[in-house]
Design a protein around this motif. Sequence first.
Motif, PDB file in Angstrom:
ATOM      1  N   ASP A 189       0.840  -1.192   0.000  1.00  0.00           N
ATOM      2  CA  ASP A 189       0.000   0.000   0.000  1.00  0.00           C
ATOM      3  C   ASP A 189       0.878   1.246   0.000  1.00  0.00           C
ATOM      4  OD1 ASP A 189      -2.436  -1.384   0.073  1.00  0.00           O
ATOM      5  OD2 ASP A 189      -2.329  -1.587   2.252  1.00  0.00           O
ATOM      6  N   ASP A 190       0.411   2.282  -0.677  1.00  0.00           N
ATOM      7  CA  ASP A 190       1.159   3.537  -0.722  1.00  0.00           C
ATOM      8  C   ASP A 190       1.212   4.168   0.668  1.00  0.00           C
ATOM      9  OD1 ASP A 190       1.409   3.228  -3.478  1.00  0.00           O
ATOM     10  OD2 ASP A 190      -0.424   4.339  -3.887  1.00  0.00           O
ATOM     11  N   ASP A 191       2.328   4.820   0.975  1.00  0.00           N
ATOM     12  CA  ASP A 191       2.461   5.522   2.256  1.00  0.00           C
ATOM     13  C   ASP A 191       2.825   6.987   2.069  1.00  0.00           C
ATOM     14  OD1 ASP A 191       5.063   5.355   1.403  1.00  0.00           O
ATOM     15  OD2 ASP A 191       5.801   4.177   3.105  1.00  0.00           O
ATOM     16  N   ASP A 192       2.584   7.494   0.846  1.00  0.00           N
ATOM     17  CA  ASP A 192       2.938   8.882   0.551  1.00  0.00           C
ATOM     18  C   ASP A 192       1.770   9.644  -0.078  1.00  0.00           C
ATOM     19  OD1 ASP A 192       2.878   7.532  -1.839  1.00  0.00           O
ATOM     20  OD2 ASP A 192       4.799   8.274  -2.581  1.00  0.00           O
ATOM     21  N   THR A 193       0.544   9.244   0.256  1.00  0.00           N
ATOM     22  CA  THR A 193      -0.630   9.905  -0.299  1.00  0.00           C
ATOM     23  C   THR A 193      -0.857  11.257   0.373  1.00  0.00           C
ATOM     24  OG1 THR A 193      -2.176   8.958   1.306  1.00  0.00           O
ATOM     25  CG2 THR A 193      -1.672   7.636  -0.651  1.00  0.00           C
ATOM     26  N   TRP A 194      -1.802  12.026  -0.160  1.00  0.00           N
ATOM     27  CA  TRP A 194      -2.159  13.306   0.459  1.00  0.00           C
ATOM     28  C   TRP A 194      -2.592  13.091   1.896  1.00  0.00           C
ATOM     29  CZ3 TRP A 194      -6.186  15.469   3.028  1.00  0.00           C
ATOM     30  CH2 TRP A 194      -6.213  16.857   3.147  1.00  0.00           C
ATOM     31  N   THR A 195      -3.345  12.019   2.146  1.00  0.00           N
ATOM     32  CA  THR A 195      -3.836  11.744   3.496  1.00  0.00           C
ATOM     33  C   THR A 195      -2.684  11.420   4.440  1.00  0.00           C
ATOM     34  OG1 THR A 195      -5.874  10.869   2.508  1.00  0.00           O
ATOM     35  CG2 THR A 195      -5.487  10.403   4.832  1.00  0.00           C
ATOM     36  N   HIS A 196      -1.706  10.667   3.977  1.00  0.00           N
ATOM     37  CA  HIS A 196      -0.528  10.392   4.808  1.00  0.00           C
ATOM     38  C   HIS A 196       0.204  11.689   5.147  1.00  0.00           C
ATOM     39  CE1 HIS A 196      -1.083   6.208   3.376  1.00  0.00           C
ATOM     40  NE2 HIS A 196      -0.413   5.874   4.461  1.00  0.00           N
ATOM     41  N   THR A 197       0.297  12.552   4.160  1.00  0.00           N
ATOM     42  CA  THR A 197       0.979  13.839   4.379  1.00  0.00           C
ATOM     43  C   THR A 197       0.259  14.656   5.443  1.00  0.00           C
ATOM     44  OG1 THR A 197       1.754  13.882   2.087  1.00  0.00           O
ATOM     45  CG2 THR A 197       1.755  15.975   3.269  1.00  0.00           C
ATOM     46  N   LEU A 198      -1.085  14.630   5.418  1.00  0.00           N
ATOM     47  CA  LEU A 198      -1.884  15.370   6.397  1.00  0.00           C
ATOM     48  C   LEU A 198      -1.592  14.896   7.817  1.00  0.00           C
ATOM     49  CD1 LEU A 198      -4.275  17.251   7.195  1.00  0.00           C
ATOM     50  CD2 LEU A 198      -5.779  15.275   6.807  1.00  0.00           C
ATOM     51  N   TYR A 199      -1.666  13.591   8.040  1.00  0.00           N
ATOM     52  CA  TYR A 199      -1.492  13.084   9.408  1.00  0.00           C
ATOM     53  C   TYR A 199      -0.041  13.162   9.862  1.00  0.00           C
ATOM     54  CZ  TYR A 199      -6.345  11.731   9.469  1.00  0.00           C
ATOM     55  OH  TYR A 199      -7.723  11.775   9.443  1.00  0.00           O
ATOM     56  N   LYS A 200       0.895  13.078   8.943  1.00  0.00           N
ATOM     57  CA  LYS A 200       2.298  13.280   9.298  1.00  0.00           C
ATOM     58  C   LYS A 200       2.524  14.700   9.778  1.00  0.00           C
ATOM     59  CE  LYS A 200       7.012  12.954   7.500  1.00  0.00           C
ATOM     60  NZ  LYS A 200       7.871  12.668   6.306  1.00  0.00           N
ATOM     61  N   ALA A 201       1.911  15.671   9.087  1.00  0.00           N
ATOM     62  CA  ALA A 201       2.026  17.071   9.503  1.00  0.00           C
ATOM     63  C   ALA A 201       1.385  17.291  10.868  1.00  0.00           C
ATOM     64  CB  ALA A 201       1.399  17.981   8.451  1.00  0.00           C
ATOM     65  N   MET A 202       0.250  16.606  11.130  1.00  0.00           N
ATOM     66  CA  MET A 202      -0.378  16.708  12.440  1.00  0.00           C
ATOM     67  C   MET A 202       0.548  16.170  13.526  1.00  0.00           C
ATOM     68  SD  MET A 202      -4.346  15.538  11.894  1.00  0.00           S
ATOM     69  CE  MET A 202      -5.461  16.362  10.744  1.00  0.00           C
ATOM     70  N   ASN A 203       1.182  15.012  13.255  1.00  0.00           N
ATOM     71  CA  ASN A 203       2.076  14.421  14.242  1.00  0.00           C
ATOM     72  C   ASN A 203       3.285  15.307  14.523  1.00  0.00           C
ATOM     73  OD1 ASN A 203       0.478  12.142  14.562  1.00  0.00           O
ATOM     74  ND2 ASN A 203       1.633  10.905  13.091  1.00  0.00           N
ATOM     75  N   GLU A 204       3.774  15.941  13.472  1.00  0.00           N
ATOM     76  CA  GLU A 204       4.957  16.789  13.619  1.00  0.00           C
ATOM     77  C   GLU A 204       4.626  18.171  14.158  1.00  0.00           C
ATOM     78  OE1 GLU A 204       6.477  16.785   9.665  1.00  0.00           O
ATOM     79  OE2 GLU A 204       7.454  14.809   9.856  1.00  0.00           O
TER      80      GLU A 204
END
Length: 330
Positions: A189-204
Amino acid sequence: YKLRADDRKETSLLLRRRTLNQSLEPTPTQTFSSYPMPALTQAQVQSWIEDFHDACAAPIDFAKLKNLMSKRVTVENPGEPKCKKFEDWEKKYKDVYTAYKSAKRTIPKGAPTIVLPAKKEEVDCISPQLVNFVWTKDLGEMYPLVNLSNGDKAKIVVYDRYTLSGKNECSWYAPIFNPIDFKNADRADDDDTWTHTLYKAMNEGDAEKLGKLLADNLVVEYPGQPKMNKDQWIEFTKNFKALNHELFFAPVLTVADKENVSEGVAAVKRTFKWSAALNDTFKVEFAEDAAVEIKGYDNLKVKDGKLVYLGPAFNPALNIKPVGGKGAGN
């Protein structure tokens, strides 16, 4: 931990582009008090889903589906006009389902099914579906931009949303999927989608990145809580100390419509340290700084590349749990 019995407000949020809550069978340490119970039990819903997946597997069995669906079932596929009768759905999509050769439909391991009270004698539900099948020439003609060849073993992730009556009939069915998610069965499964980017930014906690991903008119709905704007949501999340978001299953975001709006679902596990202020908010009791997790689904709406709606979906009475299974304060 134990649930508080005071002032429980009935929370009945329709799935039709609204927040979803999850309801599971109670454990010996949990009570529901005045929390509204669904018209169908979790076991009854799971049984219906298994029958639905079996009927939709290859070869598709519309005779069996007819017994599972209301005659006036409304079916909404992304980007397509609604079908308002079972016969219309069968006529329009029979060839589509048939094109999924050797299709097998399952709920991924560890992915919960959400069940919540709706109108009288109805429940609203959502469950993810992993479809494994063999790519066919017919599918290639339906989706010419997909890079798969006839005979390839393939897969796609779908989030099924539906309303069931106490008679175990479905009156509304609206799957969420995107043709770009068709891929080879052995591809990760992809791990670099727009949704992944959103939650990564939230975590950071990256304000600059979040500024590019969150719309100024963002609306956020937590279960049983009033709608919040972006500033109110940012303030509210301060109660979730050391908050981390983990996507435990592949997210889906639909193709944008003519207004450049996409809908989506993200399977999210939130882990954080509890703030006592949340005891009143969610009507449960945990000690200050208790390690807590919430596993559920986030409903998303994106316009022009920015998040305009966020609806975390979970049942506060059942899905707010201590990390490691220990009680609050341990």
